[in-house]
Design an enzyme around this catalytic site. Structure first.
Site, PDB file in Angstrom:
ATOM      1  N   ARG A 149       0.815  -1.216   0.000  1.00 10.52           N
ATOM      2  CA  ARG A 149       0.000   0.000   0.000  1.00 10.52           C
ATOM      3  C   ARG A 149       0.846   1.263   0.000  1.00 10.52           C
ATOM      4  O   ARG A 149       0.521   2.231  -0.669  1.00 10.52           O
ATOM      5  CB  ARG A 149      -0.918   0.015   1.221  1.00 10.52           C
ATOM      6  CG  ARG A 149      -1.957  -1.091   1.220  1.00 10.52           C
ATOM      7  CD  ARG A 149      -2.881  -0.996   2.405  1.00 10.52           C
ATOM      8  NE  ARG A 149      -3.665   0.233   2.393  1.00 10.52           N
ATOM      9  CZ  ARG A 149      -4.577   0.547   3.306  1.00 10.52           C
ATOM     10  NH1 ARG A 149      -4.800  -0.271   4.319  1.00 10.52           N
ATOM     11  NH2 ARG A 149      -5.244   1.674   3.232  1.00 10.52           N
TER      12      ARG A 149
ATOM     13  N   LYS B 276       3.456 -28.871   9.587  1.00  9.93           N
ATOM     14  CA  LYS B 276       4.673 -29.448  10.134  1.00  9.93           C
ATOM     15  C   LYS B 276       4.711 -30.952   9.889  1.00  9.93           C
ATOM     16  O   LYS B 276       3.709 -31.652  10.033  1.00  9.93           O
ATOM     17  CB  LYS B 276       4.773 -29.148  11.640  1.00  9.93           C
ATOM     18  CG  LYS B 276       5.010 -27.670  11.944  1.00  9.93           C
ATOM     19  CD  LYS B 276       5.117 -27.432  13.429  1.00  9.93           C
ATOM     20  CE  LYS B 276       5.386 -25.961  13.739  1.00  9.93           C
ATOM     21  NZ  LYS B 276       6.705 -25.528  13.273  1.00  9.93           N
TER      22      LYS B 276
ATOM     23  N   HIS C 141      -3.661 -23.370  17.067  1.00 10.45           N
ATOM     24  CA  HIS C 141      -2.578 -24.345  17.038  1.00 10.45           C
ATOM     25  C   HIS C 141      -2.822 -25.530  17.977  1.00 10.45           C
ATOM     26  O   HIS C 141      -2.761 -26.696  17.575  1.00 10.45           O
ATOM     27  CB  HIS C 141      -1.253 -23.694  17.444  1.00 10.45           C
ATOM     28  CG  HIS C 141      -0.800 -22.603  16.533  1.00 10.45           C
ATOM     29  ND1 HIS C 141      -1.139 -22.538  15.201  1.00 10.45           N
ATOM     30  CD2 HIS C 141      -0.010 -21.526  16.757  1.00 10.45           C
ATOM     31  CE1 HIS C 141      -0.585 -21.479  14.651  1.00 10.45           C
ATOM     32  NE2 HIS C 141       0.099 -20.845  15.573  1.00 10.45           N
TER      33      HIS C 141
ATOM     34  N   LYS D 237       4.654 -17.761  26.631  1.00 11.85           N
ATOM     35  CA  LYS D 237       5.809 -17.002  26.153  1.00 11.85           C
ATOM     36  C   LYS D 237       6.837 -16.867  27.274  1.00 11.85           C
ATOM     37  O   LYS D 237       6.507 -16.987  28.449  1.00 11.85           O
ATOM     38  CB  LYS D 237       5.382 -15.612  25.666  1.00 11.85           C
ATOM     39  CG  LYS D 237       4.593 -15.638  24.362  1.00 11.85           C
ATOM     40  CD  LYS D 237       4.363 -14.241  23.832  1.00 11.85           C
ATOM     41  CE  LYS D 237       3.717 -14.277  22.458  1.00 11.85           C
ATOM     42  NZ  LYS D 237       4.567 -14.929  21.449  1.00 11.85           N
TER      43      LYS D 237
END
EC number: 1.1.1.49
Length: 495
Positions: free
Chosen positions: A57, A185, A243, A341
């Site tokens: 853009r 995977k 996931h 995380k």
């Protein structure tokens, strides 16, 4: 003697195609999509006349962006020759993918639809609906054109339904590809082979022999460049809804009649529908929320989530759940899910713990106790399968038993490079194979499970527990599994 492996050709040739990527100057395209396509070019999978057209853009679509892509390819591990071989396939067009009137240049560049044509929306999900309508309004979705939607698909069931309905207005389901890269995977795909091509496992794949299952997706990174996005989402929406639940589905499905895309996806939806709901005050007993604080990662001091974000936040960076499937096969088998995380190690695995033998003939003291068999399906790193067994210590003295591991690693078992997930998924789109892509009812059923948990957290569990960066998560996650007399599987990350 070295094992000579036959060269296995691609199962179906990839036809000549045009792949249009909206958001082509973004991190996903530069870090994943272009390198995946470059690898496919290097392997001779992509036909010579195929084109990759990036839509931007605001960036200059000229030589500057081309040099950026070529440099990033080499940063991602491709050789200079491989990067240079990919570049003739790539071109850029400046356009607004949400505005059909700005697509004149793209229409001219594409020409008549005489080849496979696919559009990848590597954009925020709020652009999926207007972009789909704009592409259709410009006549670009005519014929057999395909549309690829990157996760996340919405932020809850209502927004996911709105996106799906908007896309369905302009494109049939058979030409809509909702991508979850975990499904590409190699080890995830091998789940089907492990179960349904090996009688040994399929016969023991039920509550009769399995004690419990753990699915872990652990990351060592923090917010990176995703602060604005992540703080409005959190670990449950970002990882579990897609996931982690997809891994659960492929682990627990009943045998499909065939490997036809809808036969496989029908079985996955049945698993999602069998998940026992978690709502209201249930979240206090069956879930754990966490948020990392200052700690260390890879030997380096790292800030906490709030410090990285620049403000206090109630968003979780860790989530653990105890799930139950109300089916004949899985009744009474708890399935523990965990993702976070800034954890102590980066790994993704499915750990299956089998029931102990009903009686030990080897004596009862602690030294001779029998550890239950475990099957560990490792997705990353060191993709492969491990089987933990009891073995006798060599020697003619007193009988001693120890647990030992049979370790099948892809990098040693196969004399070839393991392709990245996006390599497989992008070529599956061009082939027209939807097996590894999520169907509309899959996405909506997964949100139907997650939404009540979010509501329960809002009402009963607003503040996540803290855990130091570089650890395995909050101590409450240990309590979640130890209440059932079990413990979390620790990774064996051998190099």
């Amino acid at each position: 003697m070295d094992l000579e492996l036959p060269v296995v050709p691609e199962r179906t040739p990839v036809p000549t195609f045009d792949l249009v990527i909206a958001g082509a100057s973004g991190d996903l395209a530069l870090r994943k999509l272009f390198p995946a396509l470059a690898h496919r070019v290097a392997e001779g999978v992509i036909p010579r006349d195929s084109r990759v057209i990036g839509l931007v853009r605001s960036h200059d679509p000229g030589d500057g962006l081309m040099r950026t892509v070529e440099a990033r390819l080499q940063e991602e591990g491709l050789s200079r020759a491989q990067a240079e071989a990919f570049m003739p396939h790539l071109e850029f067009v400046r356009t607004d993918v949400t505005n059909p009137e700005s697509m004149t240049a793209l229409n001219e560049r594409l020409g008549p639809p005489d080849r496979v044509r696919a559009f990848y929306l590597a954009t925020p999900p709020q652009l999926f609906a207007p972009a789909s309508r704009a592409l259709a309004g410009a006549g670009l979705l005519d014929g057999e054109a395909r549309l690829i939607l990157e996760k996340p698909l919405g932020k809850d069931l209502a927004s996911a339904k709105a996106i799906n309905e908007a896309v369905a207005e302009v494109l049939p389901e058979r030409r809509t590809y909702r991508i979850d890269h975990y499904l590409g995977k190699e080890t995830v795909q091998n789940l089907l082979v492990l179960r349904f091509a090996n009688t040994l496992f399929e016969r023991s794949w039920s509550q009769r022999d399995i004690d419990h299952v753990q699915i872990t997706v652990a990351e060592t990174v923090g917010l990176e460049k995703r602060a604005d996005y992540y703080d409005g989402v959190g670990a449950l929406r970002d990882m579990v809804q897609n996931h982690v639940l997809q891994l659960l589905c492929l682990f627990a499905i009943e045998p499909p009649n065939t490997l036809d895309a809808d036969a496989v996806r029908d079985e996955k939806v049945r698993v999602l529908r069998a998940l026992r709901p978690i709502h209201g005050a249930d979240v206090l007993q069956r879930t754990v929320r966490g948020q990392y604080v200052r700690g260390s990662s890879n030997g380096q001091a790292v800030p906490g989530y709030a410090e990285e974000l620049g403000r206090a936040s109630g968003t979780e960076t860790f989530a653990a759940l105890r799930c139950d499937l109300d089916t004949w096969r899985w009744a009474g088998v708890p399935i523990y899910l965990r993702t976070g995380k800034r954890m102590g190690a980066r790994y993704s695995e499915i750990a299956v713990t089998f029931k102990s033998v009903p009686h030990s003939i080897f004596g009862g003291d602690r030294r001779d106790g029998l550890a239950p068999n475990r099957l560990v399906i490792r997705l990353q790193p060191n993709d492969g399968v491990q089987m933990h067994l009891m073995m006798k210590v060599p020697g003619s003295g007193r009988l001693q038993l120890v647990p030992r591991t049979l370790d099948l690693r892809y990098d040693t078992a196969f004399n070839e490079r393991t392709p990245d997930a996006y390599e497989r998924l992008l070529t599956d789109v061009i082939r027209g194979d939807q097996t590894l892509f999520m169907r509309r009812d899959e996405v909506e059923t997964a949100w139907g499970f997650v939404d009540p948990i979010i509501g329960g957290w809002r009402d009963y569990y607003a503040t996540p527990h803290r855990y130091p960066a570089g650890t395995a998560g909050p101590s409450q996650a240990v309590g979640l599994i130890e209440r059932d007399g079990r413990s979390w599987s620790e990774p064996e990350l051998r190099g």
